[in-house]
Design a protein around this motif. Structure first.
Motif, PDB file in Angstrom:
ATOM      1  N   PRO A 298       0.829  -1.217   0.000  1.00  0.00           N
ATOM      2  CA  PRO A 298       0.000   0.000   0.000  1.00  0.00           C
ATOM      3  C   PRO A 298       0.858   1.258   0.000  1.00  0.00           C
ATOM      4  O   PRO A 298       2.016   1.244   0.419  1.00  0.00           O
ATOM      5  CB  PRO A 298      -0.821  -0.114   1.285  1.00  0.00           C
ATOM      6  CG  PRO A 298      -0.177  -1.170   2.103  1.00  0.00           C
ATOM      7  CD  PRO A 298       0.592  -2.046   1.186  1.00  0.00           C
TER       8      PRO A 298
ATOM      9  N   ALA B 118      -1.589  -1.023   5.528  1.00  0.00           N
ATOM     10  CA  ALA B 118      -0.879   0.015   6.277  1.00  0.00           C
ATOM     11  C   ALA B 118      -1.786   0.470   7.410  1.00  0.00           C
ATOM     12  O   ALA B 118      -2.955   0.734   7.211  1.00  0.00           O
ATOM     13  CB  ALA B 118      -0.544   1.184   5.362  1.00  0.00           C
ATOM     14  N   LYS B 119      -1.238   0.519   8.624  1.00  0.00           N
ATOM     15  CA  LYS B 119      -2.037   0.995   9.755  1.00  0.00           C
ATOM     16  C   LYS B 119      -1.702   2.455   9.973  1.00  0.00           C
ATOM     17  O   LYS B 119      -0.555   2.805  10.207  1.00  0.00           O
ATOM     18  CB  LYS B 119      -1.730   0.174  11.000  1.00  0.00           C
ATOM     19  CG  LYS B 119      -2.580   0.558  12.190  1.00  0.00           C
ATOM     20  CD  LYS B 119      -2.544  -0.527  13.246  1.00  0.00           C
ATOM     21  CE  LYS B 119      -2.980  -0.043  14.622  1.00  0.00           C
ATOM     22  NZ  LYS B 119      -4.136   0.839  14.649  1.00  0.00           N
ATOM     23  N   HIS B 120      -2.715   3.294   9.883  1.00  0.00           N
ATOM     24  CA  HIS B 120      -2.468   4.724  10.024  1.00  0.00           C
ATOM     25  C   HIS B 120      -2.545   5.110  11.491  1.00  0.00           C
ATOM     26  O   HIS B 120      -3.311   4.547  12.249  1.00  0.00           O
ATOM     27  CB  HIS B 120      -3.488   5.518   9.220  1.00  0.00           C
ATOM     28  CG  HIS B 120      -3.232   6.983   9.278  1.00  0.00           C
ATOM     29  ND1 HIS B 120      -3.952   7.822  10.072  1.00  0.00           N
ATOM     30  CD2 HIS B 120      -2.306   7.742   8.675  1.00  0.00           C
ATOM     31  CE1 HIS B 120      -3.463   9.047   9.941  1.00  0.00           C
ATOM     32  NE2 HIS B 120      -2.476   9.025   9.094  1.00  0.00           N
TER      33      HIS B 120
ATOM     34  N   LEU C  57       0.950   3.894   1.793  1.00  0.00           N
ATOM     35  CA  LEU C  57       1.441   4.425   3.062  1.00  0.00           C
ATOM     36  C   LEU C  57       2.377   3.461   3.776  1.00  0.00           C
ATOM     37  O   LEU C  57       2.779   3.703   4.901  1.00  0.00           O
ATOM     38  CB  LEU C  57       0.277   4.790   3.978  1.00  0.00           C
ATOM     39  CG  LEU C  57      -0.642   5.889   3.471  1.00  0.00           C
ATOM     40  CD1 LEU C  57      -1.594   6.317   4.551  1.00  0.00           C
ATOM     41  CD2 LEU C  57       0.150   7.083   2.965  1.00  0.00           C
TER      42      LEU C  57
ATOM     43  N   LYS D  34       6.622   2.588  10.320  1.00  0.00           N
ATOM     44  CA  LYS D  34       5.189   2.880  10.331  1.00  0.00           C
ATOM     45  C   LYS D  34       4.440   1.597  10.654  1.00  0.00           C
ATOM     46  O   LYS D  34       4.953   0.495  10.469  1.00  0.00           O
ATOM     47  CB  LYS D  34       4.735   3.401   8.963  1.00  0.00           C
ATOM     48  CG  LYS D  34       5.252   4.785   8.654  1.00  0.00           C
ATOM     49  CD  LYS D  34       4.436   5.834   9.394  1.00  0.00           C
ATOM     50  CE  LYS D  34       5.101   7.183   9.309  1.00  0.00           C
ATOM     51  NZ  LYS D  34       4.715   8.068  10.400  1.00  0.00           N
TER      52      LYS D  34
END
Lengths: 234, 146
Positions: free
Chosen positions: B94, B122-124, B96, B101
């Motif tokens: 992904p 992706a974990k935001h 991000l 991260k």
């Protein structure tokens, strides 16, 4: 005090609808200007974070409206003022709409950010359950023709379903979720920059005004409907 | 008129406390099923079988991302600052996705602390900042992130 609420108050509130709606539209335009043009993009997410200005107020109000339905259910159960069940009935579709908006905007944001439209994590799943609770509440009113019975069952659903609200709120703290924890209620800094907080607050105000306008319009229509039906019976 | 109101409040309180206790019991027992992913440390505690499906989340370890050109496989390490797990993934990461991260991978445990991922998310985090503010914070040494 709540037992003294009379239909006359709805008539009075209805007079403010044009004023409320104009404020709503103005606030929306100012809010959208700040959200889309005046505010900066995020340092990682870029412009896709702007969907947050719709997503977050929708999610907040979807929880708040269910809380109001639960409260009106509790007071209806104790006081049996028919206006309280009218209030719950008027609020439910508005809450369902906000929940739907929060789910859809979250999904649209999730694809470019997480890499998926949907994940069965605790936050997303409990939010979907909230949407189904709203639908069940609305369907109850439509499927039971005796409105006294409908009031009773709907109030029970309103109260029982409330248990989902703290679960949604704290799901991101209690369990590992894909959804990030709350930004605004976090005490430590930094979480959100002022330049992004301003459009968020204006949009929240706009959504709030929209909610109040819709609520007054709907409760007036429902109370008129109730009076017409009573006249037809007697 | 006074008595029914009092009775209704009592009924309501009894009903509400029964529901509250019931839900608490359910949530307490479902705890392990309600989490979306395990941390590398959780994995040490549960004994994973080979070929078991699992979701693991944590930070992508610094300087761990490698790309193998001939087999087009990404390799990286997920860490929670206590334990690590190795991931191999064939596909598109992904946008991000970045080192340091958050990330959640879904895949199959292939033994020897290794996961063959079929999905990488992706974990935001919860921070919303314009780039200039991040630069300023980094200069002052107040920014903990990347």
């Amino acid at each position: 005090m709540i037992s003294k609420i009379r239909p006359a108050i709805i008539e009075k509130a209805d007079g403010y609808i044009p004023l409320l709606l104009s404020f709503t539209i103005i606030t929306f335009f100012v809010g959208l200007y700040f959200s889309l043009i005046e505010s900066p993009a995020d340092y990682i997410q870029g412009d896709s974070m702007r969907i947050m200005y719709i997503h977050v107020p929708s999610a907040w109000f979807s929880l708040m409206i269910y809380t109001l339905i639960a409260l009106s259910s509790v007071f209806w159960f104790i006081l049996r003022n028919p206006l309280l069940s009218l209030a719950g009935r008027s609020l439910a579709p508005i809450g369902a709409m906000f929940t739907f908006l929060a789910l859809i905007t979250g999904s649209i944001w999730g694809k470019p950010t997480w890499g998926t439209w949907w994940a069965w994590d605790a936050r997303l799943t409990s939010m979907l359950i909230l949407f189904f609770l709203y639908l069940a509440y609305i369907l109850l009113w439509h499927s039971i023709s005796n409105k006294d019975n409908a009031s009773k069952i709907a109030a029970a659903l309103g109260i029982i379903g409330f248990i989902n609200i703290p679960i949604i709120k704290f799901s991101v703290d209690w369990w590992n979720t894909l959804h990030q924890p709350a930004t605004i209620s976090k005490l430590s800094t930094p979480s959100i920059d002022v330049s992004m907080l301003i459009p968020l607050l204006i949009m929240t105000l706009a959504f709030g005004l929209f909610l109040v306008s819709l609520f007054i319009i709907r409760i007036r229509i429902l109370s008129l409907e109730l009076r017409i039906n009573r006249k037809m019976i007697y | 008129m006074r008595e029914p109101v009092k009775q209704r409040i009592i009924k309501l309180l009894i009903g509400a406390s029964i529901i509250f206790v019931a839900v608490l019991i359910i949530i307490f027992n479902l705890r392990d099923n309600l989490i979306y992913f395990y941390s590398p440390t959780d994995l040490v505690e549960i004994n994973l079988n080979n070929n078991q499906e699992i979701r693991v989340g944590g930070l992508v370890a610094d300087n761990s991302l490698k790309y193998e050109e001939n087999s087009s496989i990404y390799r990286f390490v997920i860490t929670d600052e206590k334990n690590i797990i190795n991931v191999e993934y064939r596909g598109i990461l992904p946008n991000l996705f970045a080192e340091n991260k958050g990330v959640v991978v879904e895949g199959i445990y292939s033994g020897a602390n290794n996961i063959i991922a079929n999905k990488v998310l992706a974990k935001h985090d919860e921070n919303y900042m314009p780039p200039e503010v991040i630069d300023a914070l980094q200069k002052e040494g107040k920014w903990q992130g990347e």
